[in-house]
Design a protein around this motif. Sequence first.
Motif, PDB file in Angstrom:
ATOM      1  N   GLY A 178      45.166  10.940  34.821  1.00  0.00           N
ATOM      2  CA  GLY A 178      44.770  11.535  33.555  1.00  0.00           C
ATOM      3  C   GLY A 178      43.271  11.779  33.493  1.00  0.00           C
ATOM      4  N   ARG A 179      42.861  12.441  32.436  1.00  0.00           N
ATOM      5  CA  ARG A 179      41.442  12.705  32.197  1.00  0.00           C
ATOM      6  C   ARG A 179      41.127  12.523  30.724  1.00  0.00           C
ATOM      7  N   ARG A 180      39.906  12.141  30.451  1.00  0.00           N
ATOM      8  CA  ARG A 180      39.396  12.129  29.085  1.00  0.00           C
ATOM      9  C   ARG A 180      37.889  12.300  29.133  1.00  0.00           C
ATOM     10  N   SER A 224      50.349   7.599  37.711  1.00  0.00           N
ATOM     11  CA  SER A 224      49.932   8.622  36.766  1.00  0.00           C
ATOM     12  C   SER A 224      48.459   8.940  36.981  1.00  0.00           C
ATOM     13  N   LYS A 240      51.767   4.700  29.774  1.00  0.00           N
ATOM     14  CA  LYS A 240      50.762   5.352  28.947  1.00  0.00           C
ATOM     15  C   LYS A 240      49.415   4.692  29.217  1.00  0.00           C
TER      16      LYS A 240
END
Length: 260
Positions: free
Chosen positions: A253-255, A251, A34
């Motif tokens: 991801g984007r934010r 992994s 995570k």
Amino acid sequence: MRHSLLLLCAFLGGCASRPPLPLRVPAEEAAWFKFPASLDASEQVVVPATVAAAIQFAMEDFRPRDTKPHRGSDPVEACLYQRQSFDVEATPSVEDIVLVRFSLSPGACIEEGPVMDMGSTYAVDPRRERIVAVQPGTPPAEAASFTFPMELPLQGLIHIDGNTAAAIQLALDHFLPWEAPPSRQPACLDRRDSYDVTAAPGPEGVVLVQLVVDDQRCPPDPSESVEATSGKPLQEVVLYAVDIRTQRLLSIGRRFQRHP
């Protein structure tokens, strides 16, 4: 979204034929990971966009990702083919040139005694996307256009350990594949010198790499996602988690965050 086409291109693997895109860790093996709320500020290294691009151009020449040890090579020789075996130092120089130095990481590739440093220093012009000179290696006739300093200038000098440098290159190679065609987004988003890079250690042999558009290179589009309170465009952050032990992407991801 600004990067949706680039990320889709990278995920599908249809935008680059050489070298192949970095391998992904199978989803069932990566489920434990995570992304943290933020990168550890005490251990992170921040690489400005032009310097990150210069390192990428130099690395692709110094140790192309698809390069393999020759048949019959011993463990030391095989180690010297690995990007993670070399620390990186980079610093701005004259006339938009960035100096990039690769040197053998302390303790790397040692077996029954020290190994000769197989490093090199590059002069890179990231704006024009070209390598100006290499020391050693540039023919004398070509080297006349640039003179390397005795030591790398200390102002703006960035040091990146071999594992972190290799993780950054994996992320950038996936984010902007070398042979990717131009996207339908603004041209600046297809340039390697448009993305500031921040990297920091993560858990259990993971290196976290964060890519953010340099607003001076690519001003924000007012039509993009905006912050509810201020109405100003939000800054998209692309995150990579790299398993440095296996040289695979764990992994992606984007934010979104406020512009600085």
